[in-house]
Design a protein around this motif. Sequence first.
Motif, short mmCIF file in Angstrom:
data_model
loop_
_atom_site.label_atom_id
_atom_site.label_comp_id
_atom_site.label_asym_id
_atom_site.label_seq_id
_atom_site.Cartn_x
_atom_site.Cartn_y
_atom_site.Cartn_z
N LEU A 101 0.91 -1.22 -0.04
CA LEU A 101 0.14 0.10 -0.13
C LEU A 101 0.96 1.35 -0.08
N GLU A 102 1.75 1.15 1.01
CA GLU A 102 2.89 2.47 0.99
C GLU A 102 3.54 2.49 -0.35
N HIS A 103 4.03 1.57 -0.81
CA HIS A 103 4.82 1.52 -2.29
C HIS A 103 3.91 2.17 -3.38
N HIS A 104 2.75 1.74 -3.57
CA HIS A 104 1.83 2.17 -4.67
C HIS A 104 1.15 3.63 -4.32
N THR A 105 0.83 3.99 -3.09
CA THR A 105 0.51 5.49 -2.62
C THR A 105 1.87 6.46 -2.90
N ARG A 106 2.91 6.18 -2.85
CA ARG A 106 3.81 7.01 -3.18
C ARG A 106 4.06 7.21 -4.79
N LYS A 107 3.89 6.13 -5.36
CA LYS A 107 3.88 6.25 -6.80
C LYS A 107 2.87 6.98 -7.25
N LEU A 108 1.70 6.79 -6.86
CA LEU A 108 0.26 7.67 -7.41
C LEU A 108 0.54 9.12 -6.87
N TYR A 109 1.13 9.21 -5.78
CA TYR A 109 1.23 10.62 -5.38
C TYR A 109 2.12 11.56 -6.17
N GLU A 110 3.20 10.90 -6.65
CA GLU A 110 4.21 11.55 -7.47
C GLU A 110 3.75 11.79 -8.36
N LEU A 111 2.81 10.64 -9.37
CA LEU A 111 2.20 11.16 -10.42
C LEU A 111 1.20 12.12 -10.50
N TYR A 112 0.50 12.32 -9.72
CA TYR A 112 -1.01 13.00 -9.49
C TYR A 112 -1.01 13.96 -8.36
N LYS A 113 0.31 14.34 -7.74
CA LYS A 113 0.09 15.19 -6.55
C LYS A 113 -0.37 16.75 -6.81
N GLU A 114 -0.14 17.00 -8.30
CA GLU A 114 -0.73 18.55 -8.76
C GLU A 114 -1.76 18.52 -9.18
N GLU A 115 -2.51 17.29 -9.29
CA GLU A 115 -3.91 17.20 -9.66
C GLU A 115 -5.16 16.86 -8.68
N LEU A 116 -4.50 16.03 -7.47
CA LEU A 116 -5.47 15.37 -6.53
C LEU A 116 -4.69 15.52 -5.16
N ASN A 117 -5.74 15.36 -4.31
CA ASN A 117 -5.44 15.30 -2.89
C ASN A 117 -5.36 13.86 -2.46
N PHE A 118 -4.54 13.53 -1.58
CA PHE A 118 -4.31 12.18 -1.04
C PHE A 118 -4.34 12.11 0.48
N TYR A 119 -5.47 11.18 1.17
CA TYR A 119 -5.35 11.15 2.46
C TYR A 119 -5.29 9.82 3.00
N PHE A 120 -4.48 9.36 4.10
CA PHE A 120 -4.66 8.17 4.57
C PHE A 120 -5.93 8.25 5.58
N SER A 121 -6.57 7.12 5.63
CA SER A 121 -7.44 6.95 6.65
C SER A 121 -7.47 5.51 7.23
N LEU A 122 -8.24 5.28 8.47
CA LEU A 122 -8.09 4.06 9.15
C LEU A 122 -9.04 3.05 8.32
N PRO A 123 -9.01 1.80 8.54
CA PRO A 123 -7.57 1.16 9.07
C PRO A 123 -6.26 1.33 8.24
N HIS A 124 -6.58 0.66 6.95
CA HIS A 124 -5.32 1.23 6.07
C HIS A 124 -6.03 1.45 4.55
N PHE A 125 -6.46 2.66 4.63
CA PHE A 125 -7.01 3.03 3.43
C PHE A 125 -6.27 4.36 3.09
N VAL A 126 -6.27 4.38 1.41
CA VAL A 126 -6.11 5.81 1.00
C VAL A 126 -7.13 6.53 0.27
N GLU A 127 -7.36 7.65 0.45
CA GLU A 127 -8.41 8.54 -0.13
C GLU A 127 -8.01 9.29 -1.07
#
Length: 266
Positions: A159-185
């Motif tokens: 989860l952490e690996h792919h979240t980092r990759k997605l964040y780097e690809l789309y951080k200028e266009e989207l917001n990323f949030y971690f939520s419990l238990p192990h989700f990314v929104e």
Amino acid sequence: MEYKLVAVDMDGTLLTPKLEISKETVETINRVIEKGVIFTLSTGRMYLVAMAFANMLNLDVPIITCNGALTKCSKTGKVYDIKKIDKELSSKIIKYCEEAGLSVSIYREDDIYILKNSENIDIHMQIDHAKPQIVNDFDSLLDGSIIKIMFNSSDKYNLEHHTRKLYELYKEELNFYFSLPHFVEIVHKEANKRNALENLALKFNVKRAEIIAIGDNFNDMDMIEYAGLGVAMGNAPDYLKNVAEFVTKSNDEDGVRNVLEKFILK
């Protein structure tokens, strides 16, 4: 200072660890509302899930949901603000998640959608108390109506690996949030609790200094920094406590009630 608007996060803040609101807190909120103060919810949860708690509190105000992607009145259902994810971006994110073996949930205004055999179904039933719509694929949903994409993996490192990759690809266009238990929104770039709270303040002609915002996690930071009185819960991480002007008790000690009594009811 006379505060006129209070925005409160739900999980880890208003809700106890058992996902309830104490009777004492409900009574205090009612007293605050009777005094003429606007009390609203500001949550990452979807509108229909937040509505169960809004009804418990008998709220008749716009509530902020999906981390600021949707602001909608708890009584009339009127939409005050909605931020939808571009359909091409949605398609790219979903394709990436599926290829990476991540479990995906898609949020429209009033519904959650998951694929058959998704491990997310139990999570939505247990935590959201919401029954998602089960679909064979997400193709028919890629019409520009998606307001939130959530993904998770039982493998924390995956989860952490792919979240980092997605964040780097789309951080200028989207917001990323971690939520419990192990989700990314994932939501629209302009969707956050601060922007939604500012829009509400403008609607009700409330000054920034007259706002209290209370939260416990990273997705609450922007509204806590924006509000005249930003409050971190006692169970919040240190980085949030460091930016807040006041640290209250934890969510299993009625921290929200403590704030309302101290700064509004006195």
